[in-house]
Design an enzyme around this catalytic site. Structure first.
Site, mmCIF file in Angstrom:
data_model
loop_
_atom_site.group_PDB
_atom_site.id
_atom_site.type_symbol
_atom_site.label_atom_id
_atom_site.label_comp_id
_atom_site.label_asym_id
_atom_site.label_seq_id
_atom_site.Cartn_x
_atom_site.Cartn_y
_atom_site.Cartn_z
ATOM 1 N N LYS A 120 36.231 80.714 97.805
ATOM 2 C CA LYS A 120 37.595 80.866 98.334
ATOM 3 C C LYS A 120 37.552 81.117 99.844
ATOM 4 O O LYS A 120 36.662 81.826 100.336
ATOM 5 C CB LYS A 120 38.292 82.058 97.661
ATOM 6 N N LYS B 129 42.493 103.245 83.208
ATOM 7 C CA LYS B 129 41.696 103.834 84.294
ATOM 8 C C LYS B 129 40.930 105.058 83.774
ATOM 9 O O LYS B 129 39.765 105.269 84.107
ATOM 10 C CB LYS B 129 42.607 104.219 85.476
ATOM 11 N N GLY C 256 36.518 93.485 95.067
ATOM 12 C CA GLY C 256 37.957 93.209 95.252
ATOM 13 C C GLY C 256 38.398 93.210 96.704
ATOM 14 O O GLY C 256 39.569 93.464 96.992
ATOM 15 N N ALA C 257 37.481 92.897 97.618
ATOM 16 C CA ALA C 257 37.785 92.976 99.056
ATOM 17 C C ALA C 257 38.897 92.026 99.485
ATOM 18 O O ALA C 257 39.507 92.219 100.535
ATOM 19 C CB ALA C 257 36.530 92.697 99.881
HETATM 20 N N1 LIG Z 1 49.736 102.793 94.485
HETATM 21 C C1 LIG Z 1 50.429 101.680 94.479
HETATM 22 O O1 LIG Z 1 51.590 101.619 94.894
HETATM 23 C C2 LIG Z 1 49.754 100.432 93.970
HETATM 24 C C3 LIG Z 1 50.368 99.193 94.097
HETATM 25 C C4 LIG Z 1 49.689 98.076 93.619
HETATM 26 C C5 LIG Z 1 48.421 98.216 93.058
HETATM 27 N N2 LIG Z 1 47.866 99.447 92.948
HETATM 28 C C6 LIG Z 1 46.536 99.658 92.339
HETATM 29 O O2 LIG Z 1 45.567 99.074 93.181
HETATM 30 C C7 LIG Z 1 44.510 98.555 92.393
HETATM 31 C C8 LIG Z 1 44.111 97.193 92.916
HETATM 32 O O3 LIG Z 1 45.223 96.349 92.787
HETATM 33 P P1 LIG Z 1 45.633 95.302 93.901
HETATM 34 O O4 LIG Z 1 47.022 94.899 93.570
HETATM 35 O O5 LIG Z 1 45.297 95.827 95.240
HETATM 36 O O6 LIG Z 1 44.643 94.117 93.556
HETATM 37 P P2 LIG Z 1 44.811 92.560 93.897
HETATM 38 O O7 LIG Z 1 45.524 92.398 95.195
HETATM 39 O O8 LIG Z 1 45.350 91.865 92.701
HETATM 40 O O9 LIG Z 1 43.292 92.145 94.118
HETATM 41 C C9 LIG Z 1 42.346 92.263 93.098
HETATM 42 C C10 LIG Z 1 40.970 91.973 93.631
HETATM 43 O O10 LIG Z 1 40.073 92.082 92.525
HETATM 44 C C11 LIG Z 1 39.233 90.942 92.525
HETATM 45 N N3 LIG Z 1 38.784 90.697 91.174
HETATM 46 C C12 LIG Z 1 39.545 90.499 90.084
HETATM 47 N N4 LIG Z 1 38.775 90.335 89.000
HETATM 48 C C13 LIG Z 1 37.495 90.436 89.420
HETATM 49 C C14 LIG Z 1 36.242 90.359 88.770
HETATM 50 N N5 LIG Z 1 36.141 90.133 87.471
HETATM 51 N N6 LIG Z 1 35.124 90.535 89.505
HETATM 52 C C15 LIG Z 1 35.205 90.778 90.832
HETATM 53 N N7 LIG Z 1 36.373 90.847 91.513
HETATM 54 C C16 LIG Z 1 37.496 90.679 90.803
HETATM 55 C C17 LIG Z 1 40.117 89.839 93.085
HETATM 56 O O11 LIG Z 1 39.320 88.793 93.569
HETATM 57 P P3 LIG Z 1 39.539 87.222 93.168
HETATM 58 O O12 LIG Z 1 40.805 87.132 92.373
HETATM 59 O O13 LIG Z 1 39.601 86.505 94.468
HETATM 60 O O14 LIG Z 1 38.331 86.895 92.386
HETATM 61 C C18 LIG Z 1 40.809 90.581 94.215
HETATM 62 O O15 LIG Z 1 39.968 90.650 95.343
HETATM 63 C C19 LIG Z 1 45.002 98.528 90.950
HETATM 64 O O16 LIG Z 1 44.262 99.430 90.213
HETATM 65 C C20 LIG Z 1 46.426 98.999 90.983
HETATM 66 O O17 LIG Z 1 46.665 99.924 89.973
HETATM 67 C C21 LIG Z 1 48.505 100.550 93.391
#
Ligand SMILES: NC(=O)c1ccc[n+]([C@@H]2O[C@H](COP(=O)([O-])OP(=O)(O)OC[C@H]3O[C@@H](n4cnc5c(N)ncnc54)[C@H](OP(=O)(O)O)[C@@H]3O)[C@@H](O)[C@H]2O)c1
Length: 323
Positions: free
Chosen positions: A40, A123, A8-9
């Site tokens: 991408k 989770k 998810g980088a």
């Molecule tokens: N604490 C807070 O305020 C807060 C706020 C938001 C999120 N979060 C948490 O942060 C975590 C991550 O969320 P985010 O919003 O940072 O994520 P995000 O921006 O939506 O990014 C998700 C990443 O996961 C990759 N991905 C998705 N499906 C995949 C798969 N099957 N295999 C490999 N890679 C995959 C995506 O890559 P591609 O789509 O390019 O393939 C992307 O790099 C979540 O668990 C969420 O609960 C916390």
């Protein structure tokens, strides 16, 4: 050199973790990307920096993943919220491959499992799978990002960085303290946590600040010179919103909008009605406090972020959109 596989980088949390690992140094970083994303531009940019790609469909089963995960010391997952259970295969494959530490996708606010937040329950399902596998782990939660925790100003001055512009909402009495971390500091904390033996098989929470909405409104008012109107939402309404969002979700509304509605309303219920997202509750649940583990590391404070916001340096999350 610790060999890390980051999942998810290209996401918001994943980018922070990538930057933190690079800044800390001592890590050989490879990136797990799904086949549909391998071309991408964001992936190509990271590849051009010299990182190997592990292109894999983690939903396609465990066996093909095992050889790909061999040789990694650590796997860190920052997978999107809607794909938490896709990590179950990764857990099994990591165990078979002999990975020494698995960091599942936490990075959320503190809350207990069990019907309060669907996302938390997913989770925790991953955590239970880790425990069943006897896989070494570290669970990291961060409270709420600074970047989604400030109100709008009547002048619209900070709307450029707002996830939701025109937001003047205060939940309940506005007094619930909450753990907050600057999105950019998540990775800087992670880079310290994953090389620390004290955090193996532990939960850790990070924090840059602990503030209530009331305190945040006052801080913004003082720094901006503007009076912010308060749109108070009662505890009853917060609960009702969460119940309705869950009912709609369970009736089959599963699109991005319905999921975001569910996550947001359940987060609000947990943070402002139950008051779960606090250091005291984190410690009650057995979390270590990253601020105490790394007293020499100074995370950004919320006040510093407010200064950035007011000088046009705020960062809008998901500015590139979300798939
Ligand atoms: N604490 C807070 O305020 C807060 C706020 C938001 C999120 N979060 C948490 O942060 C975590 C991550 O969320 P985010 O919003 O940072 O994520 P995000 O921006 O939506 O990014 C998700 C990443 O996961 C990759 N991905 C998705 N499906 C995949 C798969 N099957 N295999 C490999 N890679 C995959 C995506 O890559 P591609 O789509 O390019 O393939 C992307 O790099 C979540 O668990 C969420 O609960 C916390």
């Amino acid at each position: 050199m610790q060999k890390v596989l980051l999942v998810g980088a290209t996401g918001e949390t994943g980018k922070s973790i990538y930057d933190g690992l690079v800044e800390e140094g001592g890590y050989e970083i490879e990136l797990l990307v799904r086949p549909s994303s391998a071309e991408k531009p964001a992936v190509k940019t990271l590849e051009a920096k010299g990182h190997k790609l592990v292109v894999a469909d983690i939903d396609a089963g465990i066996d093909p993943l095992v050889p790909l995960l061999k040789g990694f010391d650590t796997i860190i997952s920052a997978i999107q919220p809607g794909s938490q259970l896709s990590q179950l295969n990764l857990v099994d494959a990591a165990r078979s491959a002999g990975v020494k530490r698995f960091v599942p996708c936490g990075f959320a606010s503190i809350s207990p499992r069990g019907g309060i937040m669907r996302l938390r329950d997913q989770k925790e399902e991953v955590h239970d799978h880790i425990f069943r596998a006897h896989l070494p782990y570290t669970i990291i939660d961060v409270g709420t990002w600074f970047q989604i925790s400030f109100p709008s100003l009547p002048s619209g001055r900070v709307d450029y960085a707002s996830f939701v512009a025109g937001n003047f909402t205060i939940h309940a009495d506005g007094k619930a303290p909450k753990i907050l971390t600057d999105l950019r500091d998540i990775g800087r904390f992670v880079a310290k946590i994953v090389k620390d033996e004290r955090t193996l098989n532990k939960r850790v929470y990070t924090a840059g600040d602990v503030l209530s909405e009331d305190e945040i409104f006052q801080m913004m008012e003082k720094a901006s010179g503007e009076e912010i109107p308060r749109k108070q939402v009662s505890r009853e309404q917060i609960k009702k919103d969460a119940d309705e969002a869950l009912a709609a979700f369970d009736k089959g509304a599963r699109d991005q909008v319905a999921m975001m509605r569910l996550y947001r309303s359940q987060y609000n219920y947990s943070k402002y009605v139950r008051i779960d997202n606090t250091p005291e509750f984190a410690e009650y649940l057995g979390y270590l406090d990253a601020r105490k583990l790394y007293p020499g590391f100074q995370p950004r404070t919320f006040r510093e972020y407010v200064e950035e916001l007011l000088t046009g340096k705020g960062i809008k999350p998901y500015a590139q959109g979300r798939e």
